[in-house]
Write an enzyme that holds these catalytic residues in place. Structure first.
Site, mmCIF file in Angstrom:
data_model
loop_
_atom_site.group_PDB
_atom_site.id
_atom_site.type_symbol
_atom_site.label_atom_id
_atom_site.label_comp_id
_atom_site.label_asym_id
_atom_site.label_seq_id
_atom_site.Cartn_x
_atom_site.Cartn_y
_atom_site.Cartn_z
ATOM 1 C CG ASN A 206 0.544 -7.385 5.584
ATOM 2 O OD1 ASN A 206 0.395 -6.164 5.586
ATOM 3 N ND2 ASN A 206 0.089 -8.152 6.571
ATOM 4 C CD GLU A 209 2.206 -6.056 8.380
ATOM 5 O OE1 GLU A 209 1.864 -6.781 9.321
ATOM 6 O OE2 GLU A 209 3.153 -6.340 7.611
ATOM 7 C CG ASP A 277 5.384 -15.611 12.055
ATOM 8 O OD1 ASP A 277 5.641 -14.399 12.111
ATOM 9 O OD2 ASP A 277 4.391 -16.131 12.594
#
Length: 332
Positions: A206, A209, A277
């Site tokens: 993201n 990150e 996920d």
């Protein structure tokens, strides 16, 4: 792009998901009164729900999308670990690669939510339980053994690293090496340590990150493009996918191509928990089916657009994914 045709090819594609298996627990109830013991609310519990989180959510998504899902990871010798395995196996996840360790608890995140009859339910507190030390050598070797035993028959491998030490240094290098040697796509989603996964086929990050990995803020489109290219150069892989919340996703390819993929429905976001996920699970299945990087990313974007409309850690399925694609094309 014939996206719906690729969805048909998801069926029975073997995807190994290696990483931090998390139990997401939701305790819900009504606020009854103020406690006599302390100035806090007394919550009368009404229900307790456990759903797969972390790598367990990724492998759960693989299963609900029709794939042959296999989990490789660790649970504790406890009730929550037993329940997590039971839930995954009930969803047709192969848990033979999950190792039990009596010295560490199953990673769990317990969210306590409360509300009155005329109030919106709110999260009061979250309680995390995990052991922060690296796995013991015999345990990491057991996980490596599971990878060695199963990886050659996989259509793709996902490494889901939430920073809870299931993905050890030696094991991650073995997984990456085996994937390269066998020509198997390897997708990595690492919350804190993405630069240690050099050579992965694709990494998903993201914006926060990504900023941590490259060392500067992603304040505008130009910074996002710079960061995506810098990260790809550092990792020496095939692609980098940056998920950007309401701004969609940006895909950076080794040949220099950059694709910005807008969100499918900006107005109906209820909960982003676990959407990443779903993204990597969908991409893994698309790769295993033979889709291109761009096709896989577009499919993953549709899948994420479905799960963010659901409360809590959620999954999607082929029927929902096909419907989302059809609805988008009908509105054009």
């Amino acid at each position: 792009m014939k996206l719906k045709e690729w969805i048909k090819q998801f069926k029975e594609k073997k995807i190994i998901v290696y990483g931090d298996l998390v139990a997401d627990v939701y305790l819900d109830g009504q606020i009854a009164r103020i406690s006599r013991e302390a100035p806090v609310f007394v919550l009368e519990q009404e229900r307790e729900i456990m759903v797969p989180g972390g790598a367990a959510n990724t492998v759960h998504n693989v299963a609900t999308l029709g794939g042959d899902a296999m989990a490789v990871g660790v649970v504790g010798d406890d009730r929550i670990g037993e329940e997590l395995i039971r839930v995954l196996e009930s969803k047709r996840v192969n848990c033979s690669g999950v190792v039990t360790d009596a010295t560490r608890p199953t990673i769990s995140k317990t969210r306590i939510t409360a509300g009155g009859e005329a109030t919106v339910r709110q999260q009061v507190v979250r309680i995390d339980r995990e052991k922060k030390e690296p796995l013991a050598a015999p345990l990491e070797e057991a996980l490596i053994g599971q990878l060695l035993k199963n990886i050659e028959t996989a259509g793709a491998v996902v490494i889901s690293d939430y920073g809870s030490h299931t993905v050890g240094v030696q094991a991650r290098q073995v997984a990456l090496k085996l994937c390269r040697e066998n020509g198997i796509p390897c997708i990595v989603d690492s919350r804190y340590d993405i630069l240690s996964f050099k050579g992965a086929t694709l990494v998903k990050q993201n914006t926060a990150e990504t900023a941590a990995a490259v060392g500067y803020h992603l304040d505008d489109e130009a910074a996002v493009e710079r960061a995506g290219k810098d990260l790809l150069a550092k990792l020496q892989g095939e692609a980098v996918l940056i998920t950007r919340g309401p701004e969609g996703m940006s895909l950076f390819l080794k040949d220099g191509a950059v694709h910005h993929i807008p969100v499918t429905n900006r107005s109906e976001v209820f909960d982003v928990s676990g959407a990443g996920d779903t993204v990597v699970a969908t991409m893994a299945l698309a790769f295993a089916a033979g889709a291109s990087m761009l096709e896989a990313a577009v499919l993953a974007n549709y899948a994420a657009g479905i799960v963010v409309r659901k409360l809590g850690t959620a999954t999607t399925n082929p029927a929902e994914l096909k419907k989302a694609i059809e609805e988008k094309h009908e509105t054009k």
